[in-house]
Design an enzyme around this catalytic site. Sequence first.
Site, short mmCIF file in Angstrom:
data_model
loop_
_atom_site.label_atom_id
_atom_site.label_comp_id
_atom_site.label_asym_id
_atom_site.label_seq_id
_atom_site.Cartn_x
_atom_site.Cartn_y
_atom_site.Cartn_z
N THR A 1 -8.58 -6.61 3.66
CA THR A 1 -9.82 -5.85 4.40
C THR A 1 -10.95 -6.50 3.71
OG1 THR A 1 -8.29 -3.84 4.08
CG2 THR A 1 -10.55 -3.53 4.46
N THR B 1 -2.33 4.75 29.37
CA THR B 1 -1.80 5.89 28.22
C THR B 1 -2.40 7.10 28.27
OG1 THR B 1 -1.80 5.67 25.97
CG2 THR B 1 -3.83 4.90 26.75
N LYS C 1 -14.71 9.50 13.11
CA LYS C 1 -15.66 9.25 11.75
C LYS C 1 -16.53 10.60 11.62
CE LYS C 1 -13.55 5.09 11.35
NZ LYS C 1 -13.46 3.51 11.31
N HIS D 1 -19.59 3.00 12.61
CA HIS D 1 -20.08 3.76 11.35
C HIS D 1 -21.58 4.34 11.19
CE1 HIS D 1 -16.17 2.80 9.13
NE2 HIS D 1 -16.25 1.69 9.95
N SER E 1 -18.86 -14.14 18.10
CA SER E 1 -18.33 -12.91 17.46
C SER E 1 -18.56 -12.89 15.86
CB SER E 1 -16.61 -13.07 17.28
OG SER E 1 -16.17 -11.98 16.61
N ARG F 1 0.90 -1.29 0.05
CA ARG F 1 0.05 0.12 0.13
C ARG F 1 0.86 1.30 -0.22
NH1 ARG F 1 -5.42 -1.42 3.60
NH2 ARG F 1 -5.36 -3.52 2.84
N SER G 1 -18.79 -1.68 7.71
CA SER G 1 -18.20 -0.57 6.88
C SER G 1 -17.71 -1.14 5.30
CB SER G 1 -16.91 0.03 7.63
OG SER G 1 -15.78 -0.89 7.51
N THR H 1 -16.70 5.76 17.66
CA THR H 1 -15.34 6.47 17.53
C THR H 1 -15.92 7.75 17.47
OG1 THR H 1 -13.63 6.72 16.09
CG2 THR H 1 -15.63 6.53 14.83
C1 PLP Z 1 -12.33 2.55 12.04
C2 PLP Z 1 -13.02 1.51 12.92
C3 PLP Z 1 -12.75 1.17 14.16
C4 PLP Z 1 -11.76 1.96 15.08
O1 PLP Z 1 -12.02 3.51 15.37
P1 PLP Z 1 -10.71 4.34 15.15
O2 PLP Z 1 -11.29 5.48 16.03
O3 PLP Z 1 -10.25 4.79 13.76
O4 PLP Z 1 -9.72 3.78 15.78
C5 PLP Z 1 -13.48 0.61 14.98
N1 PLP Z 1 -14.43 -0.46 14.47
C6 PLP Z 1 -14.75 -0.03 13.06
C7 PLP Z 1 -16.07 -1.11 12.60
C8 PLP Z 1 -14.17 0.72 12.27
O5 PLP Z 1 -14.29 1.00 11.11
#
Ligand code: PLP
Length: 425
Positions: A362, A276, A247, A216, A136, A21, A188, A244
């Site tokens: 992916t 962290t 996004k 998503h 899962s 990539r 996604s 998240t």
């Molecule tokens: C992008 C994604 C994540 C991770 O989220 P980030 O905030 O980008 O680390 C988790 N689950 C799914 C389904 C995703 O597409």
Amino acid sequence: MNYQRFFEEAIDQIHAERRYRVFADLERIVGKFPRAIWRSNGKAEEITVWCSNDYLGMGQHPDVVAAMQKAAGNMGTGAGGTRNISGNNHPLVELEHELADLHGKEAGLVFTSGFVSNEAAISTIAKLLPNCLILSDELNHASMIEGVRRSGAEKKVFRHNDVGHLESLLQAAGRERAKLIVFESVYSMDGDIAPIAEIADLAEKYNAMTYIDEVHAVGMYGPRGGGITEREGLAHRIDIIEGTLAKAFGTLGGYITGTRSVVDAVRSYAPGFIFTTALPPAIAAATTASIRHLKNSQAERDAQQCQVTHTKQVLADAGLPVMESATHIVPILVGDPELCKMASDRLLGVHGIYIQPINYPTVPRGTERLRITPTPFHSNALVAELKEALVETWNALGIPYRTEGHTEVPKSERIVSLLVPQSGG
Ligand SMILES: *Cc1c(COP(=O)(O)O)cnc(C)c1O
């Protein structure tokens, strides 16, 4: 031992499989979303981005940018340490209240990314439950698979969205054993939606806990942006809702929401949370502004859905192989990794359109695709340009058009995902 040799060979292997990539060098432009500057071979030109996960353009919203600038001006850049050492910065406290309210849950907990939230929460919850069995979905995101692995718990993978298969696994485990069902609301890569109500019914029947990834969907579905669970009135039937901030909300970070005790347990036990540094206050403040805006404004969601429908229609009318999708994700089937990469390169180089190729691992081999995500800012004129560019590219490279009806990926192809963690997102 020649160490360098091993790394070179590891890279060669990826080249040989034709899935090496390269990331485009892009610079987004506030006020001109989805336009961006692309730098390549010493040149800079303006292009259109068609694959951003900043689904609603909130990353450039004036209220969000202003909240980030104000908080950075008042509180500085970094958080100054882990929460164990430095305590909570106040904007993070507000953000967690906002998130708990968004999903109608008692508590929320923010992590440095959605990936970390899944990895930390799933592994911690399943580790705390005695002899837990994790169920899962086979198409779960890599971060969930990582959480399942780290828990050390036994896992059974159920066929994608297959409640019959899930029920047989639950039945075999029995009502008494601790069970955690982990799945996503919107997947996604295909843009399909889980049968959430049926899964909640099964969880009730067999006394299992439920954990949903709404990454998503948050911001984009439901009257306040609470995701598919909000839209379908099911949030109260799911134990843990994860999302998240990176996004549709346009910033960075991840979170879980649930009962006070579950969230407190994750806070107290998860190494991925404890050891962290916390999110910077400016990011927390910007995110709260974004969530609050989307709780009160339906305009972005309506405009997104409108442009999604329009894009699907225009591309399908041109005979392009638009894959069936119930959501804002518009996948176009290419079906070959080399062609997919060439199509992406041509779109960028010739047409100034950026769409990242989506190849194995992916998505399963043979289902390589371009994944298009129209936003409220992709005008009809941009959609028309996209169609022209895709048609030219399809003709130039001899990529197959749609044969008849919609394009559906054969179910059996998906089995590959059992073997290889997804890396989508
Ligand atoms: C992008 C994604 C994540 C991770 O989220 P980030 O905030 O980008 O680390 C988790 N689950 C799914 C389904 C995703 O597409």
